[in-house]
Motif scaffolding. Structure first.
Motif, PDB file in Angstrom:
ATOM      1  N   VAL A  88      47.309  48.224  36.376  1.00 27.48           N
ATOM      2  CA  VAL A  88      45.943  47.700  36.795  1.00 27.48           C
ATOM      3  C   VAL A  88      45.821  47.036  37.763  1.00 27.48           C
ATOM      4  O   VAL A  88      45.091  47.202  38.805  1.00 27.48           O
ATOM      5  N   ALA A  89      46.492  45.846  38.013  1.00 26.28           N
ATOM      6  CA  ALA A  89      46.515  44.766  39.094  1.00 26.28           C
ATOM      7  C   ALA A  89      46.969  45.548  40.572  1.00 26.28           C
ATOM      8  O   ALA A  89      46.504  45.474  41.535  1.00 26.28           O
ATOM      9  N   GLY A 127      44.551  48.307  41.574  1.00 24.43           N
ATOM     10  CA  GLY A 127      43.405  47.551  42.138  1.00 24.43           C
ATOM     11  C   GLY A 127      43.535  47.000  43.323  1.00 24.43           C
ATOM     12  O   GLY A 127      42.623  46.998  44.202  1.00 24.43           O
ATOM     13  N   ARG A 128      44.834  46.032  43.534  1.00 23.04           N
ATOM     14  CA  ARG A 128      45.251  45.853  44.737  1.00 23.04           C
ATOM     15  C   ARG A 128      45.137  46.882  46.056  1.00 23.04           C
ATOM     16  O   ARG A 128      44.702  46.582  47.111  1.00 23.04           O
ATOM     17  N   VAL A 129      45.696  47.962  45.637  1.00 23.35           N
ATOM     18  CA  VAL A 129      45.629  49.178  46.726  1.00 23.35           C
ATOM     19  C   VAL A 129      44.178  49.532  47.023  1.00 23.35           C
ATOM     20  O   VAL A 129      43.995  49.708  48.283  1.00 23.35           O
ATOM     21  N   LEU A 130      43.353  49.665  45.817  1.00 23.17           N
ATOM     22  CA  LEU A 130      41.981  49.759  46.184  1.00 23.17           C
ATOM     23  C   LEU A 130      41.507  48.980  46.949  1.00 23.17           C
ATOM     24  O   LEU A 130      40.852  49.422  48.142  1.00 23.17           O
ATOM     25  N   LEU A 151      38.574  46.252  33.226  1.00 23.40           N
ATOM     26  CA  LEU A 151      39.616  46.507  33.956  1.00 23.40           C
ATOM     27  C   LEU A 151      39.162  46.022  35.586  1.00 23.40           C
ATOM     28  O   LEU A 151      40.035  45.309  36.160  1.00 23.40           O
ATOM     29  N   SER A 152      37.917  46.009  35.933  1.00 14.44           N
ATOM     30  CA  SER A 152      37.563  45.421  37.339  1.00 14.44           C
ATOM     31  C   SER A 152      37.620  44.131  37.168  1.00 14.44           C
ATOM     32  O   SER A 152      38.311  43.492  38.265  1.00 14.44           O
ATOM     33  N   TYR A 153      37.428  43.190  36.306  1.00 13.78           N
ATOM     34  CA  TYR A 153      37.493  41.872  36.046  1.00 13.78           C
ATOM     35  C   TYR A 153      39.068  41.479  36.184  1.00 13.78           C
ATOM     36  O   TYR A 153      39.469  40.472  36.660  1.00 13.78           O
ATOM     37  N   ALA A 154      39.779  42.228  35.611  1.00 13.47           N
ATOM     38  CA  ALA A 154      41.205  42.116  35.632  1.00 13.47           C
ATOM     39  C   ALA A 154      41.573  41.893  36.961  1.00 13.47           C
ATOM     40  O   ALA A 154      42.370  41.083  37.341  1.00 13.47           O
ATOM     41  N   SER A 205      40.148  41.270  39.707  1.00 17.31           N
ATOM     42  CA  SER A 205      39.582  40.236  40.280  1.00 17.31           C
ATOM     43  C   SER A 205      40.052  38.987  39.996  1.00 17.31           C
ATOM     44  O   SER A 205      40.365  38.073  40.691  1.00 17.31           O
ATOM     45  N   TYR A 206      40.571  38.871  38.752  1.00 16.75           N
ATOM     46  CA  TYR A 206      41.161  37.571  38.267  1.00 16.75           C
ATOM     47  C   TYR A 206      42.880  37.614  38.741  1.00 16.75           C
ATOM     48  O   TYR A 206      43.321  36.478  38.913  1.00 16.75           O
ATOM     49  N   LEU A 207      43.344  38.765  38.696  1.00 17.38           N
ATOM     50  CA  LEU A 207      44.868  38.856  38.872  1.00 17.38           C
ATOM     51  C   LEU A 207      45.445  38.858  40.437  1.00 17.38           C
ATOM     52  O   LEU A 207      46.405  38.580  40.646  1.00 17.38           O
ATOM     53  N   VAL A 208      44.397  39.396  41.117  1.00 20.08           N
ATOM     54  CA  VAL A 208      44.562  39.838  42.603  1.00 20.08           C
ATOM     55  C   VAL A 208      44.078  38.810  43.554  1.00 20.08           C
ATOM     56  O   VAL A 208      42.605  38.674  43.166  1.00 20.08           O
ATOM     57  N   PRO A 209      44.483  37.966  44.313  1.00 20.48           N
ATOM     58  CA  PRO A 209      44.082  37.116  45.061  1.00 20.48           C
ATOM     59  C   PRO A 209      42.857  37.878  45.928  1.00 20.48           C
ATOM     60  O   PRO A 209      43.495  38.654  46.644  1.00 20.48           O
TER      61      PRO A 209
END
Length: 356
Positions: free
Chosen positions: A116-117, A120-123, A150-153, A155-159
Motif C-alpha cells: 500500500v505504501a 501510494g508513493r507512486v500515486l 488505506l489512504s491514511y496508511a 500518509s502515515y507511512l510515506v513522508p
C-alpha cells in the motif's frame, strides 16, 4: 529552578519577552518549526515574535518551497524550513508511523501495508492528490479493503508534504499531498543527527527534562541520547534534572513579561511534559477547529490567562480570572495591533468579556 525562572527562560528563547528583528527563515529555524495544524496559525505566531512581520514574508517561503508543511513532531502537522524537513522527518518517521496503529490501523484488515505504501508513493509522486483522490485510486487497486484506512496508511507511512496554496495567507485550498522529497526536489537526510535536534530544542524551549524533549518530539527512550551529550544541568523544584545548552538564555525571573497573543496550538503551550512553566494549575490547552488566525490564547505576565477570538471587526478576549487595570490596558493595546495585522479595518475594537 522554580517555575517563574523556567517561564522567563522559555519566553526569552521564544522571543516573547521582546520582539525580534530576525528574518523569517532564521526564526523558523530557531523555533525548529511551528505547529501548522491550523494552516494560518503560524502567521500569528510569527507576528507576535517578530518586530516587522508581513504575511507575504512567510507565504513566499511556502510557494518557493523554502518552507513546507507536513507531519512531523508528535505526528502532527508542522511548518518547517525545507532543510529541517529533510532532517526531522527521518528522525520522527517512527512516531508518525506508530500513529497509524489506532483507529485506521484496526480498519485496514489483512492488507499488505508495504505494498500500500509503495503504491501510494507512486500515486503521490505522479501528482499531488487530495485525500479523496488518493482514496479513490487506492479503492480501485484494493476494492476489498477500507479505502479511507488505506489512504491514511499512505500518509502515515510515506513522508509527504501538503502543497500550496494550502497554508498561504490570502489563499484557500484543500489539504493536497505529494511526496516530501519530490516537493523539495531532493532526498531526505539518510544520517540525521538526533543530538543536534535535541540541542536546538533546548535552545528554543529549555532548560528541559528528558520527558520534555520526548513530549515535544514524540520520541521515546531519549535518556540514552541526552545523558551522554555533556549538557549543563540544573535541578527543578520538583527534583528533576533539567538539561540545557551552554549558551541558553536565562533572564532574571523578575523580568517583566508583556501581554502576548498566541495562535491556536502554539508550541509554547505543547512542548513540555510538565507545562506548569506556562499553564496555571488545572488549565488545559484548547484545541479549537478552524484554519487559524481567528482565535488563540493570551499570555499575561508570561502565563496562559485568557483566550481570544476574532469575530468580524471585534477581538473578544475572555480572561480566566481578574485582571489589573494595567493588564487590561496592555491587552487592549496589543489586541488593537493584532486586529491591524489581521486587517480588521479602522472600526475594529477589542472587547474584554466576562472571565471564566
Amino acid at each position: 529552578m522554580n517555575v517563574r525562572a523556567l517561564n522567563r527562560a522559555l519566553l526569552a528563547r521564544q522571543h516573547l519577552l521582546e520582539r525580534s528583528s530576525l528574518p523569517v527563515p532564521a526564526m523558523l529555524g530557531h523555533l525548529v518549526g511551528m505547529q501548522g495544524q491550523a494552516p494560518l496559525a503560524p502567521y500569528v505566531g510569527l507576528w507576535t515574535r517578530l518586530a516587522r512581520f508581513r504575511p507575504e514574508d512567510l507565504a513566499s517561503l511556502l510557494t518557493g518551497r523554502q518552507a513546507v508543511r507536513g507531519l512531523l513532531m508528535r505526528g502532527t502537522v508542522h511548518l518547517v524550513l525545507a532543510e529541517d524537513a529533510r532532517v526531522l522527518r527521518p528522525l520522527i518517521q517512527r512516531v508518525v508511523a506508530n500513529g497509524y496503529t489506532g483507529h485506521f490501523g484496526r480498519r485496514i484488515g489483512d492488507a499488505d501495508l508495504g505494498a500500500v505504501a509503495r503504491f501510494g508513493r507512486v500515486l503521490l509522486h505522479e501528482r499531488p492528490r487530495t485525500r479523496r483522490q488518493l482514496q479513490d485510486a487506492l479503492a480501485a487497486r484494493w476494492p476489498e479493503h477500507d479505502a479511507e484506512a488505506l489512504s491514511y496508511a499512505v500518509s502515515y507511512l510515506v513522508p509527504t508534504a501538503q502543497v500550496t496554496p494550502r497554508g498561504v495567507w490570502g489563499s484557500t485550498g484543500p489539504a493536497t499531498l505529494t511526496t516530501l522529497d519530490g516537493w523539495l526536489g531532493g532526498p531526505l537526510d539518510c544520517r540525521p543527527s538526533l543530538e543536534d535536534v535535541v540541542r536546538r530544542y533546548l535552545r528554543a524551549f529549555g532548560p528541559a527534562t528528558i520527558a520534555d524533549v520526548q513530549a515535544w518530539s514524540g520520541l521515546t527512550k531519549l535518556r540514552e541520547v541526552v545523558e551522554p551529550m555533556g549538557l549543563r544541568t540544573f535541578r527543578a523544584e520538583t527534583g528533576e534534572v533539567l538539561y540545557d545548552v551552554d549558551d541558553g538564555v536565562l533572564p532574571d525571573p523578575d523580568t517583566p513579561a508583556p501581554a502576548r497573543f498566541l495562535p491556536e496550538y502554539d508550541n509554547v503551550l505543547l512542548s513540555h511534559a510538565d507545562r506548569a512553566r506556562v499553564l496555571p494549575p488545572g488549565r488545559r490547552v484548547p484545541l479549537p477547529p478552524g484554519n487559524g488566525a481567528s482565535r488563540g490564547t493570551l499570555l499575561v505576565d508570561g502565563f496562559y490567562r485568557a483566550d481570544w477570538r476574532r469575530s468580524g471587526t471585534v477581538l473578544e478576549v475572555t480572561p480566566h480570572g481578574r485582571l489589573t487595570a494595567g493588564e487590561r490596558a496592555e491587552i487592549e493595546a496589543e489586541g488593537a495591533r493584532l486586529l491591524q495585522f489581521l486587517g480588521a479595518g479602522e472600526q475594529s475594537a477589542v472587547a474584554l468579556v466576562s472571565g471564566k
